[in-house]
Motif scaffolding. Structure first.
Motif, short mmCIF file in Angstrom:
data_model
loop_
_atom_site.label_atom_id
_atom_site.label_comp_id
_atom_site.label_asym_id
_atom_site.label_seq_id
_atom_site.Cartn_x
_atom_site.Cartn_y
_atom_site.Cartn_z
N LEU A 70 -8.17 2.48 7.51
CA LEU A 70 -6.68 1.63 6.41
C LEU A 70 -6.83 0.35 7.13
N GLU A 99 -3.66 -2.50 3.35
CA GLU A 99 -4.18 -0.26 2.53
C GLU A 99 -5.31 -0.64 1.90
N VAL A 119 -9.62 1.08 1.45
CA VAL A 119 -9.68 1.99 2.30
C VAL A 119 -10.79 1.34 3.25
#
Length: 341
Positions: free
Chosen positions: A11, A15, A17
Motif C-alpha cells: 500500500l 493507502e 493498492v
C-alpha cells in the motif's frame, strides 16, 4: 496451467493498492511486474543447468521502491520512464513557436520526466492474455500541463514474454495536442544475479557513434566516432566500471547490444526500433535501501540498456524528432532476448 498470477504487493502512503502480476512461459521464464511505475520487479531465467537466475535488480517490497526515489540519485529500478527519458537542457524546449519550461529535478535540468514522472505513477491494468506468449497491458494518463508539458498524454504499455525467451516491451501514446515524448525501460541487468558485479560480463554495442555531452551529460549536438576508442564495443569487452552514454543505432534491422556471462553461459541481446540505446552502469542504493536477497546494491551492481530517442532531442533540429502531433500515434518496441548455452 495458468501463467498469470496477481498478488498484493503493498500500500502507498495514501493507502492505494499496489499489486504484482506474474507471467510465465513453458520454458520457465517468469516476469513479475507491479502497477507502481509499470515496474519490472524480477525476471527469472532458467539455465541449462536447471538453476534459475533473477537477471534484474529491484526490491522485495513497495516501501523500498518508494524510499528509493528519495535517494540522492534515484535508481529507477525496472521502471517505465516518461514523459521524456534522459535530460532536457535547462528544462526548456520550444514547440510550435512557444517556449515550455519544465520542472527541474537534476541540477538545472529535467531528467526522466521530472518530478511527477511515470516511474512513480500508479498504472491501470487494461488487459492480460495467457497462452503461448502471455502479456499484460497497463495504461497511464498524464494530464495536460503536468510538469508543464503540453497536451494530455495517454500511454499504453504491453509486456510480453515469448516462447523464444524474449521480454517484449511495446509502447503506444497519443496526445490531445502537439507535445514531445520519449519513453524507455530502466531495468538494471546482471546475468549473474544480485550478489555479484557486472565487470566480468561481456558487452557488445552495435554502434559506430556516440553523442558528445557536457560534464552535466547534456548532448552538445555533435556525434563522436568511437572506432578504436574506449567506447568501441563492436567486439566483446568486459563491462566498464563507469558509463552513462548514448550510442547511435544506425541499423534498426540489426541487434542494438548484447551482454554475455561466461560464468553461467547466459546471453541477453537487445533489439529496438529506437534511434539510440543509452547504456548506464549503476544501481547504487548508498547502503540506505536493501535490494532483493537482502543485497546492498552498489555502483557496479547492474547495467541498463535504455532504448530511446536521444536526450535533449527537442533542442537539436538534426536529432530524430521527439514531437508527437495531435493526430499521430507514438509507437516504440524493444526486445530483450535471452539464450542459455
Amino acid at each position: 496451467m495458468t501463467n498469470y498470477i496477481m498478488k498484493l504487493f503493498g500500500l502507498t502512503t495514501t493507502e492505494e493498492v499496489i499489486e504484482s502480476f506474474d507471467l510465465s512461459n513453458k520454458n520457465g521464464m517468469k516476469l513479475t511486474v507491479i502497477n507502481y511505475g509499470a515496474t519490472v520487479v524480477s525476471l527469472k531465467m532458467p539455465l541449462k543447468t536447471g538453476e534459475v537466475i533473477d537477471v534484474v535488480l529491484g526490491f522485495d517490497n513497495l516501501e523500498a521502491y518508494l524510499k528509493s526515489f528519495q535517494l540522492k540519485s534515484p535508481p529507477y529500478f525496472g521502471a517505465t520512464v516518461g514523459r521524456f527519458a534522459g535530460r532536457i537542457n535547462n528544462s526548456l524546449f520550444n514547440l510550435n513557436g512557444k517556449a515550455f519550461l519544465l520542472n527541474k529535478n537534476n541540477n538545472n535540468h529535467s531528467l526522466h520526466g521530472g518530478i511527477e514522472n511515470f516511474s512513480q505513477k500508479i498504472w491501470t491494468v487494461e488487459n492480460w492474455t495467457e497462452g503461448k506468449n502471455p502479456s499484460i497491458t497497463l495504461s497511464c494518463l498524464s494530464p495536460k500541463g503536468e510538469e508543464n508539458y503540453p497536451g494530455e498524454l495517454a500511454v499504453k504499455l504491453t509486456y510480453t514474454i515469448s516462447e523464444e525467451s524474449e521480454l517484449i516491451i511495446e509502447y503506444q501514446a497519443s496526445s490531445s495536442e502537439d507535445t514531445i515524448v520519449n519513453l524507455t525501460h530502466h531495468s538494471y541487468f546482471n546475468l549473474d544475479g544480485h550478489k555479484s558485479d557486472i565487470l566480468e560480463q561481456e558487452l557488445i554495442v552495435n554502434s559506430k557513434r556516440t553523442l558528445e555531452t557536457t560534464n552535466e551529460n547534456i548532448p552538445t549536438g555533435k556525434f563522436l566516432n568511437i572506432a578504436g576508442s574506449s567506447f568501441d564495443f563492436s567486439s566483446p569487452k568486459k563491462c566498464p566500471s563507469e558509463i552513462d552514454t548514448t550510442f547511435v543505432l544506425d541499423n534498426k534491422e540489426e541487434f542494438a547490444a548484447s551482454l554475455f556471462n561466461k560464468n553461467n553461459m547466459l546471453k541477453m541481446t537487445v533489439y529496438t526500433d529506437q534511434p539510440g540505446v543509452h547504456i548506464y552502469v549503476g544501481g547504487n542504493c548508498f547502503n540506505e535501501v536493501k535490494g532483493k536477497e537482502n543485497c546492498d546494491y552498489h555502483p557496479l551492481s547492474g547495467i541498463c540498456f535504455e532504448a530511446q530517442n536521444f536526450p535533449d532531442a527537442p533542442n537539436h533540429e538534426h536529432f530524430p524528432s521527439s514531437i508527437l502531433r495531435k493526430e499521430e500515434l507514438y509507437h516504440h518496441k524493444t526486445i530483450y532476448k535471452f539464450q542459455s548455452f
